[in-house]
Design a protein around this motif. Sequence first.
Motif, PDB file in Angstrom:
ATOM      1  N   THR A 216       0.918  -1.185  -0.125  1.00 22.71           N
ATOM      2  CA  THR A 216       0.152   0.387   0.053  1.00 22.71           C
ATOM      3  C   THR A 216       1.540   1.245  -0.034  1.00 22.71           C
ATOM      4  OG1 THR A 216      -1.680  -0.921   0.880  1.00 22.71           O
ATOM      5  CG2 THR A 216      -1.395   1.104   1.284  1.00 22.71           C
ATOM      6  N   LEU A 217       2.153   0.892   1.000  1.00 23.91           N
ATOM      7  CA  LEU A 217       3.079   2.346   0.610  1.00 23.91           C
ATOM      8  C   LEU A 217       3.261   2.515  -0.019  1.00 23.91           C
ATOM      9  CD1 LEU A 217       4.012   1.679   4.633  1.00 23.91           C
ATOM     10  CD2 LEU A 217       2.025   3.584   3.904  1.00 23.91           C
ATOM     11  N   TYR A 218       4.034   1.695  -1.195  1.00 21.74           N
ATOM     12  CA  TYR A 218       4.347   1.488  -2.342  1.00 21.74           C
ATOM     13  C   TYR A 218       3.965   2.178  -3.248  1.00 21.74           C
ATOM     14  CZ  TYR A 218       7.894   1.048  -5.973  1.00 21.74           C
ATOM     15  OH  TYR A 218       8.821   0.134  -6.977  1.00 21.74           O
ATOM     16  N   TRP A 230       0.416   9.046   5.368  1.00 23.56           N
ATOM     17  CA  TRP A 230       1.312   8.187   4.180  1.00 23.56           C
ATOM     18  C   TRP A 230       2.977   8.712   4.889  1.00 23.56           C
ATOM     19  CZ3 TRP A 230       5.718   9.467   1.405  1.00 23.56           C
ATOM     20  CH2 TRP A 230       6.446   8.326   0.809  1.00 23.56           C
ATOM     21  N   PHE A 231       2.577   9.989   5.048  1.00 26.49           N
ATOM     22  CA  PHE A 231       4.567  10.869   5.338  1.00 26.49           C
ATOM     23  C   PHE A 231       4.496  10.071   6.918  1.00 26.49           C
ATOM     24  CE2 PHE A 231       3.795  13.676   2.074  1.00 26.49           C
ATOM     25  CZ  PHE A 231       5.470  13.403   2.036  1.00 26.49           C
ATOM     26  N   GLU A 252       9.452  -0.929  18.757  1.00 30.14           N
ATOM     27  CA  GLU A 252       8.659  -0.643  19.889  1.00 30.14           C
ATOM     28  C   GLU A 252       8.450   1.013  19.433  1.00 30.14           C
ATOM     29  OE1 GLU A 252      11.811  -1.468  22.499  1.00 30.14           O
ATOM     30  OE2 GLU A 252      11.466  -2.112  21.410  1.00 30.14           O
ATOM     31  N   HIS A 253       9.507   1.012  19.670  1.00 35.00           N
ATOM     32  CA  HIS A 253       9.266   3.562  19.235  1.00 35.00           C
ATOM     33  C   HIS A 253       9.194   3.303  17.706  1.00 35.00           C
ATOM     34  CE1 HIS A 253      12.470   2.917  22.268  1.00 35.00           C
ATOM     35  NE2 HIS A 253      11.164   3.070  22.583  1.00 35.00           N
ATOM     36  N   PHE A 254       9.113   2.410  16.626  1.00 36.64           N
ATOM     37  CA  PHE A 254       8.934   3.271  15.460  1.00 36.64           C
ATOM     38  C   PHE A 254       7.259   2.138  15.151  1.00 36.64           C
ATOM     39  CE2 PHE A 254      12.941   3.437  15.733  1.00 36.64           C
ATOM     40  CZ  PHE A 254      13.065   4.621  14.708  1.00 36.64           C
ATOM     41  N   ALA A 255       6.766   1.393  15.615  1.00 35.89           N
ATOM     42  CA  ALA A 255       5.764  -0.046  14.658  1.00 35.89           C
ATOM     43  C   ALA A 255       4.245   1.420  15.398  1.00 35.89           C
ATOM     44  CB  ALA A 255       6.011  -1.138  15.840  1.00 35.89           C
ATOM     45  N   PRO A 256       4.315   1.921  15.912  1.00 28.94           N
ATOM     46  CA  PRO A 256       3.231   2.661  16.366  1.00 28.94           C
ATOM     47  C   PRO A 256       2.914   3.322  15.001  1.00 28.94           C
ATOM     48  CG  PRO A 256       3.981   2.522  18.698  1.00 28.94           C
ATOM     49  CD  PRO A 256       5.207   1.706  18.039  1.00 28.94           C
ATOM     50  N   TYR A 257       3.894   4.049  14.822  1.00 28.09           N
ATOM     51  CA  TYR A 257       4.583   5.182  12.755  1.00 28.09           C
ATOM     52  C   TYR A 257       3.747   4.663  12.073  1.00 28.09           C
ATOM     53  CZ  TYR A 257       6.470   8.404  16.276  1.00 28.09           C
ATOM     54  OH  TYR A 257       6.868   9.241  16.931  1.00 28.09           O
ATOM     55  N   ALA A 261      -1.231   4.152   9.042  1.00 29.96           N
ATOM     56  CA  ALA A 261      -0.785   3.451   8.077  1.00 29.96           C
ATOM     57  C   ALA A 261      -1.867   2.670   8.020  1.00 29.96           C
ATOM     58  CB  ALA A 261      -0.044   2.533   7.472  1.00 29.96           C
ATOM     59  N   LEU A 262      -3.080   2.118   8.269  1.00 31.69           N
ATOM     60  CA  LEU A 262      -4.236   1.022   8.624  1.00 31.69           C
ATOM     61  C   LEU A 262      -5.336   1.136   7.698  1.00 31.69           C
ATOM     62  CD1 LEU A 262      -4.307  -1.116  12.110  1.00 31.69           C
ATOM     63  CD2 LEU A 262      -3.621  -1.759   9.698  1.00 31.69           C
TER      64      LEU A 262
END
Length: 397
Positions: A216-218, A230-231, A252-257, A261-262
């Motif tokens: 999706t992002l790509y 998206w950003f 765990e510091h990046f996964a919430p960001y 995208a859901l």
Amino acid sequence: MSIRYILFFILGLDAFVLVFQTNELSISYNEALLLSGDFSFLQLFINSSIMLFGQNDFALRLPMIILHLFSALLLFKISKNYIKIERNRIWLLLIFILLPGVISSAIIVNSAGLILFGLLLFVYLYENYSIKYSYVLLLFYMFIDGSFVVLFMALALFSLYKKEKTFFLFNLILLLTSLSIYGIDTHGAPKGYFLDSIGIYAAIFSPIIFIYLFYTLYRRYLTKDFDILWFIATTALILSLLLSFRQRVAIEHFAPYVILALPLIAQTFEHSYRVRLNIFRKKYRWAFGVSLIFLLINSSVVFFNKYLYHIIEDPKKHFSYKMHVAKELAEELKKRDIYCVKSDTKMAKRLEFYGVTNCYNYLIQENPLDSIHPNNVTISYKNVIVYSANVTKININ
């Protein structure tokens, strides 16, 4: 049945399951350190709950459950701008609360749950209210947690793309200030952990959903279909993967960001499904069904993880072992009228939460699981011994 009733039924059931799970876990060493370590907003939040409800597992994990429920509600509201059919928003909510990573952030005391709530709150305010609220909130975030530095970076790139000079300069200042306050983690010798990071992301989202997330992002990159979600998600994903080429990354510091995208995933899937004739929609229904089944299996493993001890030879290799044993061990010691023992540093910190302090009256030493001794304390889950230790009284003359 009204969508509102379905929504609150799902959230109520989710809350019930999570509260039930609080009895299945012990405080971990990292959680114990957070309670008595350097001051933080999360520490204040958790300690306030403990002051209100007492020093127990329910009070420890209640703030994270509350943040999780509000996060789910915010995601549902945000998805209104991305998903046309209301019942599809319910499906998105279900996927969100079933994600293994989201379940973990809802019951484990760390910054992940706080960051996820903060991100969803910001996006909701940004998309529905005046920009001035976003400025105030972002300034507040800078003092809450250093992990929000990724948000400032993403928003600086987003505002640069949108040619919003004021918002760009504001986020650039927050980014530089945050870096100066919290610094950059470059701990350890350079070593590649790229595949490890991919594996952790796949575990957090479940493999099929993570693959579709990446797609999706790509796809939106190729079609230049950029928005704030998206950003934020793309910046965090790329940054974490780039850093993983050099060092082990705290995902765990990046996964919430990336979880942000859901709604984009749901929007892409809904659009791809609706533009096709009924005869060609079957494979999409199959794909969704298979994804949901795998998600249910993955989430079940999280909820019923103690049964895994039946198939794991070394209990310490269990992914939740660091959050087991301590509570049951404290209860066993108290049954023997032992409220003070000498143990290793990590266990001592954990036992302290359950009222067993550190002293030299008794010594507790972990033994092999098959050892037999009358003074042994053993902890079992589902009829499998996972911990055995010898308790010895020390005579101090």
